[in-house]
Write an enzyme that holds these catalytic residues in place. Structure first.
Site, PDB file in Angstrom:
ATOM      1  N   HIS A 184      78.302  37.139  14.836  1.00 40.79           N
ATOM      2  CA  HIS A 184      80.009  37.039  14.985  1.00 40.79           C
ATOM      3  C   HIS A 184      80.374  36.483  13.577  1.00 40.79           C
ATOM      4  CE1 HIS A 184      79.185  36.718  19.587  1.00 40.79           C
ATOM      5  NE2 HIS A 184      79.643  37.982  19.134  1.00 40.79           N
TER       6      HIS A 184
ATOM      7  N   ASN B 130      70.403  29.582  21.847  1.00 40.75           N
ATOM      8  CA  ASN B 130      70.723  30.753  22.299  1.00 40.75           C
ATOM      9  C   ASN B 130      71.724  31.135  21.341  1.00 40.75           C
ATOM     10  OD1 ASN B 130      69.213  31.844  24.461  1.00 40.75           O
ATOM     11  ND2 ASN B 130      70.275  30.557  25.872  1.00 40.75           N
TER      12      ASN B 130
ATOM     13  N   ALA C   9      68.508  32.832  16.927  1.00 38.86           N
ATOM     14  CA  ALA C   9      68.101  31.982  17.722  1.00 38.86           C
ATOM     15  C   ALA C   9      67.553  32.364  19.414  1.00 38.86           C
ATOM     16  CB  ALA C   9      69.105  30.895  18.016  1.00 38.86           C
TER      17      ALA C   9
ATOM     18  N   GLU D  33      84.533  41.519  20.850  1.00 36.88           N
ATOM     19  CA  GLU D  33      83.878  40.188  21.095  1.00 36.88           C
ATOM     20  C   GLU D  33      84.685  39.010  20.968  1.00 36.88           C
ATOM     21  OE1 GLU D  33      80.204  39.840  21.229  1.00 36.88           O
ATOM     22  OE2 GLU D  33      80.073  41.748  21.448  1.00 36.88           O
TER      23      GLU D  33
ATOM     24  N   CYS E 288      81.297  28.210  19.142  1.00 36.36           N
ATOM     25  CA  CYS E 288      81.008  29.214  19.931  1.00 36.36           C
ATOM     26  C   CYS E 288      81.452  28.792  21.622  1.00 36.36           C
ATOM     27  CB  CYS E 288      79.934  29.756  20.222  1.00 36.36           C
ATOM     28  SG  CYS E 288      78.951  30.279  18.671  1.00 36.36           S
TER      29      CYS E 288
ATOM     30  N   LEU F  78      66.604  38.000  25.239  1.00 35.96           N
ATOM     31  CA  LEU F  78      67.015  37.719  23.844  1.00 35.96           C
ATOM     32  C   LEU F  78      68.083  38.721  23.471  1.00 35.96           C
ATOM     33  CD1 LEU F  78      65.631  40.447  21.885  1.00 35.96           C
ATOM     34  CD2 LEU F  78      63.629  38.969  22.327  1.00 35.96           C
TER      35      LEU F  78
HETATM   36  O1  SUG Z   1      76.422  36.538  22.458  1.00 34.48           O
HETATM   37  N1  SUG Z   1      73.889  34.288  23.151  1.00 34.48           N
HETATM   38  C1  SUG Z   1      75.305  34.674  22.734  1.00 34.48           C
HETATM   39  C2  SUG Z   1      75.809  33.414  21.906  1.00 34.48           C
HETATM   40  C3  SUG Z   1      77.169  33.569  21.561  1.00 34.48           C
HETATM   41  C4  SUG Z   1      77.703  32.687  20.332  1.00 34.48           C
HETATM   42  N2  SUG Z   1      79.158  33.003  20.285  1.00 34.48           N
HETATM   43  C5  SUG Z   1      79.813  33.083  19.114  1.00 34.48           C
HETATM   44  N3  SUG Z   1      79.352  33.146  18.034  1.00 34.48           N
HETATM   45  N4  SUG Z   1      80.901  32.741  19.124  1.00 34.48           N
HETATM   46  C6  SUG Z   1      75.436  35.920  22.099  1.00 34.48           C
HETATM   47  O2  SUG Z   1      74.622  36.527  21.481  1.00 34.48           O
HETATM   48  C7  SUG Z   1      71.780  34.536  24.306  1.00 34.48           C
HETATM   49  C8  SUG Z   1      71.084  35.274  25.585  1.00 34.48           C
HETATM   50  C9  SUG Z   1      71.757  34.364  26.704  1.00 34.48           C
HETATM   51  O3  SUG Z   1      71.834  33.188  26.830  1.00 34.48           O
HETATM   52  O4  SUG Z   1      71.696  35.159  27.853  1.00 34.48           O
HETATM   53  C10 SUG Z   1      73.125  35.030  24.351  1.00 34.48           C
HETATM   54  O5  SUG Z   1      73.872  35.909  24.678  1.00 34.48           O
END
Ligand code: SUG
Length: 458
Positions: A262, A379, A29, A187, A385, A23
């Site tokens: 983000h 996720n 999420a 990011e 994204c 997480l």
């Molecule tokens: O960085 N989730 C990503 C989701 C990124 C979403 N991107 C944008 N909003 N542009 C993050 O939090 C969840 C963990 C994993 O899948 O290993 C994760 O990394």
């Protein structure tokens, strides 16, 4: 005279390790779904279908490969693989036995090295179109994503892939990721809003940051915002952006605390359109007035702002539905389409808002199209994204290397590979399973080949 530029959407293909073993604090999420089995096949098919929907609308669509996982080099560097020979990944039983030991001593690190997060390639890099840069080249800086360990493993490979795809030195310029420190958390494009009257025209680049550099700005919250102003400023300089066409805006700390880790979770841009929640930015009324002025002064255009009030859609509903993570695109006829995640239909407050918006016929969108990215959403990754926007004119587009453009043939080949070879269940227990390891590494190598790209050398 350069040719007309268009936005090309590069979607990150979802890889065969898609899982929920880790997480990310601040990403609601991912916190809620930790420990649930992943289904890479369904996730990858959803992602591919989403990219095809965009292509059918008339958007120029390309794809990028998932990074090979597990990230063996990272495991080696952290002392979890002691034998460098294992980096070749040609003895799966031996590798599996080592990973079983890693699972016993450092399960979190092992899980991070299996993260499928390269698919959210809105974070892969910051990209500046040639119309905006002093040397008239398209500039790329891969994001260091220093705030999240699993994501910090992506920068190097993102740089390597981008240098291959955009290799022509006459058109493209590449920078190294910024030093990976807390003060320079970057990011990528998920925190950049670009406004322009046409894609070919010089744009106004709005860098959205969560903190200046240090812990300042994060006090009172459990997790610090990821993007720093210091990082955004460095990128604006590196890309040779005209300071008169650059604005730095601070995120609203409440939005970060509520789960908008983000900017693209609470605000989106397309040409002269800004679609945002009322609580997206600090001191929002002033910020938006400043943006409208800066846009008028730098481009001669008028910014069309659709600001959604808390009374219309709560911040919590915006984050639950990822309404603002919709893609805003022009279809073949020039209509403006809001490509929204299907959660916008199931979160009642958002569904009602969209019903009202479209029945009133006001606002910048001609219609809405819903896409199913439910696996990715678990996720914290919505439609926007999953894509990196790269504005390219015809010459630049012709210089793109590899077979990354999503033709119908490529889509059919990808679908075949996903349907026949991708796993349907991934749990943490499988991270030391020899057959699973072999399958994941083989599939990824095939995807690189299919896209005409060289896979990383161990
Ligand atoms: O960085 N989730 C990503 C989701 C990124 C979403 N991107 C944008 N909003 N542009 C993050 O939090 C969840 C963990 C994993 O899948 O290993 C994760 O990394």
């Amino acid at each position: 005279m350069t040719s007309e530029a268009h936005e090309v959407n590069f979607d990150g293909l979802i890889g065969p390790t898609y899982n929920h073993a880790i997480l990310v604090p601040g990403n609601l999420a991912s916190v809620a779904n930790k420990g649930r089995p992943g289904n890479p096949k369904v996730a990858a098919l959803e992602g591919l279908a989403k990219a095809e929907t965009l292509a059918k609308l008339g958007v120029l669509q390309a794809v990028l490969p998932p990074h090979p996982r597990p990230h063996l080099r990272a495991l080696y560097r952290l002392g979890l693989l002691r034998d460098p020979g294992l980096l070749k990944a040609d003895d799966m039983p031996a590798l599996a036995a080592h990973l079983a030991k890693a699972a016993a001593v450092a399960p979190g690190v092992l899980a991070a090295c299996f993260s499928p997060s390269s698919c959210w390639c809105a974070n892969a890099a910051t990209v500046s179109p040639s119309a905006d840069t002093s040397d008239r080249k398209v500039h790329f800086t891969p994001a260091n994503m220093s705030g999240v360990f699993s994501r910090s493993l992506e920068g190097e490979e993102n740089g390597r892939v981008l240098r291959q795809v955009f290799g022509h030195p006459r058109y493209f310029a590449h920078h190294a990721p910024l030093p990976s420190t807390f003060d320079l958390g970057d990011e990528g494009a998920a925190n950049l809003l670009r406004f322009a009257t046409r894609h070919s025209a010089p744009g106004l680049n709005v860098f959205v940051y969560g903190r200046e550099a240090t812990r300042e700005g994060a006090s009172g919250h459990d997790f610090p915002p990821r993007q720093t102003r210091l990082a955004s400023e460095a990128i604006a300089r590196l890309h040779g952006l005209d300071p008169m066409r650059v604005v730095f805006l601070r995120q609203n700390v409440d939005a970060v605390a509520a789960g908008a880790f983000h900017c693209d979770v609470v605000a989106g841009s397309h040409r002269d359109i800004l679609f945002c929640h009322e609580r997206a930015f600090a001191d929002q009324a002033r910020a938006l007035a400043g943006l409208a002025d800066a846009f008028a002064e730098s481009t001669g255009g008028q910014l069309e702002v659709l600001e959604v009030r808390e009374a219309e859609v709560t911040l919590d509903d915006a984050i639950a539905s990822y309404l603002f993570n919709s893609q805003i695109v022009n279809d073949k006829r020039g209509n403006v389409v809001l490509v929204a995640p299907c959660e916008c239909r199931s979160v009642t407050g958002v569904r009602r808002y969209l019903d009202r918006l479209f029945s009133a016929g006001t606002g910048p969108f001609d219609r809405v199209e819903f896409v199913d990215t439910r696996s990715s959403m678990r996720n914290g990754g919505g439609p926007a994204c999953l894509r990196l926007r790269v504005v390219l004119n015809e010459e630049e587009r012709a210089a793109v290397a590899g077979g990354v453009f999503l033709t119908q043939e490529l889509a059919a080949e990808l679908r075949r590979l996903i349907e026949t070879d991708y796993p349907e269940v991934v749990t943490e227990a499988m991270f030391s399973d020899a057959a699973f390891l072999r399958a994941c590494l083989t599939i990824t190598a095939r995807l690189y080949r299919l896209l005409g790209l060289a896979p990383p050398a161990d």
